[in-house]
Design a protein around this motif. Structure first.
Motif, PDB file in Angstrom:
ATOM      1  N   VAL A  25      36.318   1.576 -44.917  1.00 16.43           N
ATOM      2  CA  VAL A  25      34.972   2.022 -44.545  1.00 16.43           C
ATOM      3  C   VAL A  25      34.027   0.824 -44.553  1.00 16.43           C
ATOM      4  O   VAL A  25      33.192   0.668 -43.661  1.00 16.43           O
ATOM      5  CB  VAL A  25      34.458   3.121 -45.497  1.00 16.43           C
ATOM      6  N   GLY A  26      34.167  -0.044 -45.542  1.00 19.19           N
ATOM      7  CA  GLY A  26      33.312  -1.229 -45.648  1.00 19.19           C
ATOM      8  C   GLY A  26      33.486  -2.177 -44.473  1.00 19.19           C
ATOM      9  O   GLY A  26      32.497  -2.701 -43.944  1.00 19.19           O
ATOM     10  N   TYR A  27      34.721  -2.402 -44.063  1.00 17.54           N
ATOM     11  CA  TYR A  27      34.963  -3.286 -42.911  1.00 17.54           C
ATOM     12  C   TYR A  27      34.332  -2.707 -41.649  1.00 17.54           C
ATOM     13  O   TYR A  27      33.697  -3.411 -40.873  1.00 17.54           O
ATOM     14  CB  TYR A  27      36.463  -3.506 -42.683  1.00 17.54           C
ATOM     15  N   TYR A  28      34.515  -1.409 -41.462  1.00 14.65           N
ATOM     16  CA  TYR A  28      33.922  -0.734 -40.301  1.00 14.65           C
ATOM     17  C   TYR A  28      32.392  -0.800 -40.373  1.00 14.65           C
ATOM     18  O   TYR A  28      31.725  -1.111 -39.385  1.00 14.65           O
ATOM     19  CB  TYR A  28      34.403   0.718 -40.248  1.00 14.65           C
ATOM     20  N   ASP A  29      31.853  -0.521 -41.546  1.00 12.74           N
ATOM     21  CA  ASP A  29      30.409  -0.508 -41.727  1.00 12.74           C
ATOM     22  C   ASP A  29      29.791  -1.869 -41.432  1.00 12.74           C
ATOM     23  O   ASP A  29      28.734  -1.955 -40.791  1.00 12.74           O
ATOM     24  CB  ASP A  29      30.071  -0.078 -43.159  1.00 12.74           C
ATOM     25  N   ALA A 101      34.917 -14.897 -45.752  1.00  9.79           N
ATOM     26  CA  ALA A 101      36.296 -14.747 -45.267  1.00  9.79           C
ATOM     27  C   ALA A 101      36.925 -13.421 -45.672  1.00  9.79           C
ATOM     28  O   ALA A 101      37.874 -12.966 -45.029  1.00  9.79           O
ATOM     29  CB  ALA A 101      37.149 -15.911 -45.768  1.00  9.79           C
ATOM     30  N   ASP A 102      36.408 -12.789 -46.721  1.00  3.30           N
ATOM     31  CA  ASP A 102      36.962 -11.500 -47.151  1.00  3.30           C
ATOM     32  C   ASP A 102      36.785 -10.406 -46.099  1.00  3.30           C
ATOM     33  O   ASP A 102      37.449  -9.375 -46.167  1.00  3.30           O
ATOM     34  CB  ASP A 102      36.317 -11.046 -48.459  1.00  3.30           C
ATOM     35  N   TYR A 103      35.914 -10.633 -45.144  1.00  2.00           N
ATOM     36  CA  TYR A 103      35.636  -9.615 -44.125  1.00  2.00           C
ATOM     37  C   TYR A 103      36.338  -9.895 -42.799  1.00  2.00           C
ATOM     38  O   TYR A 103      35.954  -9.351 -41.761  1.00  2.00           O
ATOM     39  CB  TYR A 103      34.121  -9.458 -43.920  1.00  2.00           C
ATOM     40  N   ARG A 104      37.378 -10.680 -42.827  1.00  2.00           N
ATOM     41  CA  ARG A 104      38.147 -10.936 -41.592  1.00  2.00           C
ATOM     42  C   ARG A 104      38.637  -9.650 -40.921  1.00  2.00           C
ATOM     43  O   ARG A 104      38.671  -9.580 -39.695  1.00  2.00           O
ATOM     44  CB  ARG A 104      39.317 -11.874 -41.872  1.00  2.00           C
ATOM     45  N   PRO A 105      39.017  -8.615 -41.679  1.00  2.00           N
ATOM     46  CA  PRO A 105      39.440  -7.375 -41.006  1.00  2.00           C
ATOM     47  C   PRO A 105      38.340  -6.743 -40.141  1.00  2.00           C
ATOM     48  O   PRO A 105      38.632  -5.942 -39.255  1.00  2.00           O
ATOM     49  CB  PRO A 105      39.823  -6.448 -42.164  1.00  2.00           C
ATOM     50  N   SER A 106      37.097  -7.114 -40.353  1.00  2.00           N
ATOM     51  CA  SER A 106      35.995  -6.578 -39.540  1.00  2.00           C
ATOM     52  C   SER A 106      35.937  -7.213 -38.152  1.00  2.00           C
ATOM     53  O   SER A 106      35.289  -6.670 -37.258  1.00  2.00           O
ATOM     54  CB  SER A 106      34.653  -6.816 -40.242  1.00  2.00           C
ATOM     55  N   ILE A 107      36.591  -8.337 -37.970  1.00  2.00           N
ATOM     56  CA  ILE A 107      36.510  -9.058 -36.690  1.00  2.00           C
ATOM     57  C   ILE A 107      37.020  -8.197 -35.538  1.00  2.00           C
ATOM     58  O   ILE A 107      36.325  -8.011 -34.533  1.00  2.00           O
ATOM     59  CB  ILE A 107      37.264 -10.405 -36.768  1.00  2.00           C
ATOM     60  N   ALA A 108      38.219  -7.659 -35.676  1.00  2.00           N
ATOM     61  CA  ALA A 108      38.774  -6.824 -34.595  1.00  2.00           C
ATOM     62  C   ALA A 108      37.918  -5.585 -34.372  1.00  2.00           C
ATOM     63  O   ALA A 108      37.718  -5.154 -33.225  1.00  2.00           O
ATOM     64  CB  ALA A 108      40.204  -6.428 -34.920  1.00  2.00           C
ATOM     65  N   LEU A 109      37.387  -5.029 -35.443  1.00  2.00           N
ATOM     66  CA  LEU A 109      36.536  -3.842 -35.310  1.00  2.00           C
ATOM     67  C   LEU A 109      35.272  -4.164 -34.515  1.00  2.00           C
ATOM     68  O   LEU A 109      34.878  -3.400 -33.633  1.00  2.00           O
ATOM     69  CB  LEU A 109      36.168  -3.302 -36.695  1.00  2.00           C
ATOM     70  N   LEU A 110      34.647  -5.299 -34.822  1.00  2.00           N
ATOM     71  CA  LEU A 110      33.444  -5.700 -34.089  1.00  2.00           C
ATOM     72  C   LEU A 110      33.768  -5.953 -32.622  1.00  2.00           C
ATOM     73  O   LEU A 110      33.000  -5.570 -31.735  1.00  2.00           O
ATOM     74  CB  LEU A 110      32.813  -6.940 -34.722  1.00  2.00           C
ATOM     75  N   GLN A 111      34.893  -6.563 -32.359  1.00  2.00           N
ATOM     76  CA  GLN A 111      35.265  -6.824 -30.965  1.00  2.00           C
ATOM     77  C   GLN A 111      35.482  -5.523 -30.194  1.00  2.00           C
ATOM     78  O   GLN A 111      35.017  -5.374 -29.067  1.00  2.00           O
ATOM     79  CB  GLN A 111      36.506  -7.710 -30.912  1.00  2.00           C
ATOM     80  N   SER A 163      43.526   4.131 -38.648  1.00  2.00           N
ATOM     81  CA  SER A 163      42.517   3.826 -39.665  1.00  2.00           C
ATOM     82  C   SER A 163      41.173   3.523 -39.002  1.00  2.00           C
ATOM     83  O   SER A 163      40.799   4.179 -38.052  1.00  2.00           O
ATOM     84  CB  SER A 163      42.952   2.674 -40.549  1.00  2.00           C
ATOM     85  N   ALA A 164      40.476   2.503 -39.464  1.00  2.00           N
ATOM     86  CA  ALA A 164      39.126   2.208 -38.966  1.00  2.00           C
ATOM     87  C   ALA A 164      39.127   1.835 -37.477  1.00  2.00           C
ATOM     88  O   ALA A 164      38.163   2.123 -36.772  1.00  2.00           O
ATOM     89  CB  ALA A 164      38.494   1.086 -39.782  1.00  2.00           C
ATOM     90  N   VAL A 165      40.198   1.245 -36.997  1.00  2.00           N
ATOM     91  CA  VAL A 165      40.278   0.896 -35.573  1.00  2.00           C
ATOM     92  C   VAL A 165      40.183   2.160 -34.714  1.00  2.00           C
ATOM     93  O   VAL A 165      39.601   2.143 -33.629  1.00  2.00           O
ATOM     94  CB  VAL A 165      41.577   0.111 -35.265  1.00  2.00           C
ATOM     95  N   GLY A 166      40.685   3.258 -35.213  1.00  2.00           N
ATOM     96  CA  GLY A 166      40.630   4.521 -34.475  1.00  2.00           C
ATOM     97  C   GLY A 166      39.231   5.061 -34.296  1.00  2.00           C
ATOM     98  O   GLY A 166      38.985   5.868 -33.409  1.00  2.00           O
ATOM     99  N   ALA A 167      38.306   4.616 -35.121  1.00  2.00           N
ATOM    100  CA  ALA A 167      36.910   5.062 -35.007  1.00  2.00           C
ATOM    101  C   ALA A 167      36.158   4.296 -33.923  1.00  2.00           C
ATOM    102  O   ALA A 167      35.087   4.725 -33.508  1.00  2.00           O
ATOM    103  CB  ALA A 167      36.183   4.897 -36.337  1.00  2.00           C
ATOM    104  N   CYS A 168      36.710   3.189 -33.524  1.00  2.93           N
ATOM    105  CA  CYS A 168      36.014   2.362 -32.529  1.00  2.93           C
ATOM    106  C   CYS A 168      36.170   2.966 -31.163  1.00  2.93           C
ATOM    107  O   CYS A 168      35.420   2.796 -30.281  1.00  2.93           O
ATOM    108  CB  CYS A 168      36.577   0.951 -32.525  1.00  2.93           C
TER     109      CYS A 168
END
Length: 168
Positions: A25-29, A101-111, A163-168
């Motif tokens: 949720v945090g990465y998506y947020d 760097a801890d938020y690297r999983p957010s990169i694909a979500l933002l894209q 997971s979070a990618v599915g919300a995009c």
């Protein structure tokens, strides 16, 4: 803008429901916060245009109204494409710079979120500004509720798998 916020709140709730992982949720947020900056720009454009749309509609200046809508959609599309490209190609440096760097999983979500941003901009002009300005409040509500229902259905279908990618 309230509807957009409500959509994304639903996304976050469903992400947590299916994953049980607060970090998802945090990465998506965090990715979403960058998108919301762009939403603020588009909201400003549509807010500025609403009174003009209403005045042209009430004055029965249909040709002038159609021309303004066409120009507004073109302008909004250009602005949204620019913002989307900026976010898509700079997701890595932006997120690392601002969040670490801890938020690297957010990169694909933002894209992924940046790709859909252009459609959000156009819908703000045609939905929020135009439909309300011409007195089509019921039609606007139908569109909003239909989009919310569709969002929930897609969330259930895709977040459970991706997971979070599915919300995009």
């Amino acid at each position: 803008q309230f509807a957009i916020i409500a959509f994304y709140m639903t996304d976050k709730i469903i992400i947590y429901y299916f994953t049980g992982v607060a970090s998802e949720v945090g990465y998506y947020d965090q990715a979403l916060k960058f998108i919301m900056i762009g939403v603020a720009v588009v909201t400003a454009i549509s807010t500025i245009l609403l009174p003009r749309f209403a005045r042209l509609h009430s004055g029965a200046k249909t040709a002038e109204l159609q021309l303004l809508i066409h120009k507004a959609v073109r302008l909004t599309t250009m602005v949204c494409v620019l913002i989307a490209l900026l976010l898509f190609f700079n997701a890595d440096p932006f997120l690392i710079l601002f969040l670490g760097a801890d938020y690297r999983p957010s990169i694909a979500l933002l894209q992924i979120l940046s790709i859909g941003f252009v459609l959000k901009g156009i819908s703000a002009i045609l939905g929020s500004s135009y439909l309300i300005a011409v007195g089509q409040n019921i039609r606007f509500c139908i569109v909003i509720y239909s989009a919310a229902l569709t969002n929930i259905i897609f969330n259930y279908a895709f977040i459970s798998r991706y997971s979070a990618v599915g919300a995009c």
